[in-house]
Motif scaffolding. Structure first.
Motif, PDB file in Angstrom:
ATOM      1  N   ILE A   1       0.839  -1.192   0.000  1.00 54.23           N
ATOM      2  CA  ILE A   1       0.000   0.000   0.000  1.00 54.23           C
ATOM      3  C   ILE A   1       0.874   1.241   0.000  1.00 54.23           C
ATOM      4  N   ALA A   2       0.659   2.142  -0.930  1.00 50.50           N
ATOM      5  CA  ALA A   2       1.316   3.447  -0.942  1.00 50.50           C
ATOM      6  C   ALA A   2       0.386   4.440  -0.264  1.00 50.50           C
ATOM      7  N   SER A   3       0.887   5.074   0.779  1.00 48.54           N
ATOM      8  CA  SER A   3       0.047   5.970   1.573  1.00 48.54           C
ATOM      9  C   SER A   3       0.629   7.373   1.572  1.00 48.54           C
ATOM     10  N   GLY A   4      -0.197   8.363   1.272  1.00 54.51           N
ATOM     11  CA  GLY A   4       0.249   9.747   1.238  1.00 54.51           C
ATOM     12  C   GLY A   4       0.329  10.356   2.622  1.00 54.51           C
ATOM     13  N   GLY A   5       0.832  11.586   2.655  1.00 53.37           N
ATOM     14  CA  GLY A   5       0.928  12.306   3.910  1.00 53.37           C
ATOM     15  C   GLY A   5       2.352  12.642   4.283  1.00 53.37           C
ATOM     16  N   PHE A   6       2.477  13.628   5.164  1.00 58.81           N
ATOM     17  CA  PHE A   6       3.776  14.119   5.592  1.00 58.81           C
ATOM     18  C   PHE A   6       3.659  14.426   7.077  1.00 58.81           C
TER      19      PHE A   6
ATOM     20  N   LYS B   1      -5.067  11.607   0.715  1.00 61.04           N
ATOM     21  CA  LYS B   1      -6.061  12.577   1.186  1.00 61.04           C
ATOM     22  C   LYS B   1      -5.909  13.873   0.404  1.00 61.04           C
ATOM     23  N   ALA B   2      -7.011  14.380  -0.128  1.00 61.79           N
ATOM     24  CA  ALA B   2      -7.006  15.633  -0.892  1.00 61.79           C
ATOM     25  C   ALA B   2      -7.819  16.695  -0.174  1.00 61.79           C
ATOM     26  N   TRP B   3      -7.541  17.929  -0.520  1.00 61.49           N
ATOM     27  CA  TRP B   3      -8.286  19.062   0.037  1.00 61.49           C
ATOM     28  C   TRP B   3      -9.634  19.200  -0.673  1.00 61.49           C
ATOM     29  N   LYS B   4      -9.577  19.251  -2.003  1.00 60.11           N
ATOM     30  CA  LYS B   4     -10.789  19.341  -2.817  1.00 60.11           C
ATOM     31  C   LYS B   4     -10.688  18.382  -3.988  1.00 60.11           C
ATOM     32  N   ALA B   5     -11.833  17.939  -4.464  1.00 55.69           N
ATOM     33  CA  ALA B   5     -11.880  17.143  -5.693  1.00 55.69           C
ATOM     34  C   ALA B   5     -13.227  17.376  -6.352  1.00 55.69           C
ATOM     35  N   ASP B   6     -13.242  17.306  -7.674  1.00 59.25           N
ATOM     36  CA  ASP B   6     -14.538  17.397  -8.333  1.00 59.25           C
ATOM     37  C   ASP B   6     -15.114  15.994  -8.502  1.00 59.25           C
ATOM     38  N   GLU B   7     -16.285  15.912  -9.073  1.00 60.05           N
ATOM     39  CA  GLU B   7     -17.007  14.641  -9.131  1.00 60.05           C
ATOM     40  C   GLU B   7     -16.341  13.609 -10.033  1.00 60.05           C
TER      41      GLU B   7
ATOM     42  N   THR C   1       1.590  21.502   2.310  1.00 60.01           N
ATOM     43  CA  THR C   1       2.486  20.394   2.632  1.00 60.01           C
ATOM     44  C   THR C   1       1.894  19.043   2.260  1.00 60.01           C
ATOM     45  N   ALA C   2       0.583  18.921   2.261  1.00 61.59           N
ATOM     46  CA  ALA C   2      -0.068  17.647   1.941  1.00 61.59           C
ATOM     47  C   ALA C   2       0.231  17.184   0.519  1.00 61.59           C
ATOM     48  N   ARG C   3       0.720  18.086  -0.303  1.00 64.01           N
ATOM     49  CA  ARG C   3       1.010  17.738  -1.696  1.00 64.01           C
ATOM     50  C   ARG C   3       2.302  16.922  -1.824  1.00 64.01           C
ATOM     51  N   ASN C   4       3.178  17.014  -0.809  1.00 61.78           N
ATOM     52  CA  ASN C   4       4.520  16.431  -0.912  1.00 61.78           C
ATOM     53  C   ASN C   4       4.518  14.973  -1.350  1.00 61.78           C
ATOM     54  N   PHE C   5       3.796  14.126  -0.637  1.00 71.96           N
ATOM     55  CA  PHE C   5       3.810  12.704  -0.950  1.00 71.96           C
ATOM     56  C   PHE C   5       2.470  12.189  -1.478  1.00 71.96           C
ATOM     57  N   ASN C   6       1.392  12.915  -1.271  1.00 69.03           N
ATOM     58  CA  ASN C   6       0.106  12.426  -1.757  1.00 69.03           C
ATOM     59  C   ASN C   6       0.068  12.293  -3.277  1.00 69.03           C
ATOM     60  N   GLN C   7       0.650  13.264  -3.958  1.00 65.29           N
ATOM     61  CA  GLN C   7       0.607  13.234  -5.422  1.00 65.29           C
ATOM     62  C   GLN C   7       1.348  12.028  -6.002  1.00 65.29           C
TER      63      GLN C   7
END
Length: 240
Positions: free
Chosen positions: A22-27, A161-167, A176-182
């Motif tokens: 499992i690859a898990s995002g977050g910092f 985990k993202a801040w916003k997403a469309d449908e 900072t959440a962008r560091n590893f989530n992407q």
């Protein structure tokens, strides 16, 4: 295609099995997929390998899965203040593959791009290089130097985990959440995203999208969240 599921357990249904990667995002505790990690813990799957910058702290983030002995191996760059991580590693209960932070991000990105391996100077001459292929290349400064082979990470599942997403799954990460989530989102066979807010399709600025919806298979709304802080530092109140 409707990508939105009612909760984390539903979004992970049929995706979890023992001994998966499992690859898990977050910092740190920033941008970690809290609801999805809770659902993985509740599922009882074990023997898991997690590729993640760190394992959170005791009982938070992946740390909660360490407590329940569901994690067999961590591919990480930082142990931090997770005492249970440290204890299991030193006692031989947990296999740990330490990886420099930038290299770990690039290994995830490479996996998402279908690149099985790449050469880097980072780690040459250290324990990180032990057992890895060494090769000499002439760099852009014209000097021949030694590089080591690092392998791309191909995960069975990505959770971020993202801040916003469309449908349609186009997602935006906050700071900072962008560091590893992407990069974590792209290297899994299936990507599940928990998001704070779902907005209508076409309402996001195309230039602001960090993760295209083509990478996203399933989504949940995880809000509301409690703001967790790893280290709380305060100064003494000054006298009047």
């Amino acid at each position: 295609m409707n990508k939105l599921y009612p909760n984390a357990a539903a979004a992970l249904e049929g995706l979890l099995e023992d001994n998966m990667v499992i690859a898990s995002g977050g910092f740190g505790l920033c941008g970690i997929p809290e609801r999805l990690l809770e659902a993985i813990r509740a599922s009882g799957v074990k023997g898991l390998t997690f590729a993640s910058n760190n394992a959170g702290i005791d009982n938070e983030g992946i740390g909660m899965l360490l407590r329940t002995k569901q994690v067999a191996k961590m591919i990480s760059s930082y142990v931090g203040e997770n005492k249970e991580f440290e204890r299991q590693f030193l006692s031989g209960e947990l296999e740990v593959e330490f990886c420099p932070q930038g290299t770990l991000a690039e290994r995830m990105r490479a996996g998402g791009a279908g690149i099985p391996g790449f050469f880097t100077k980072t780690g040459v001459g250290t324990q990180v290089a032990e057992g890895k292929e060494h090769k000499s290349f002439v760099g852009r400064d014209g000097v021949e130097e030694t590089y080591i082979l690092e392998r791309g990470i191909f995960a069975d599942l990505s959770i971020v985990k993202a801040w916003k997403a469309d449908e349609t799954g186009n997602a935006v990460f906050r700071k900072t959440a962008r560091n590893f989530n992407q990069p974590a989102a792209t290297c899994g066979k299936v990507c599940v995203v928990e998001v704070e807010e779902i907005v209508p399709t076409c309402s996001l600025d195309p230039d602001a999208i960090h993760l295209p919806g083509v990478f996203v298979n399933r989504m949940i709304v995880g809000a509301p969240y409690d703001k967790k802080i790893e280290f709380r530092t305060v100064r003494e109140r000054e006298s009047a």
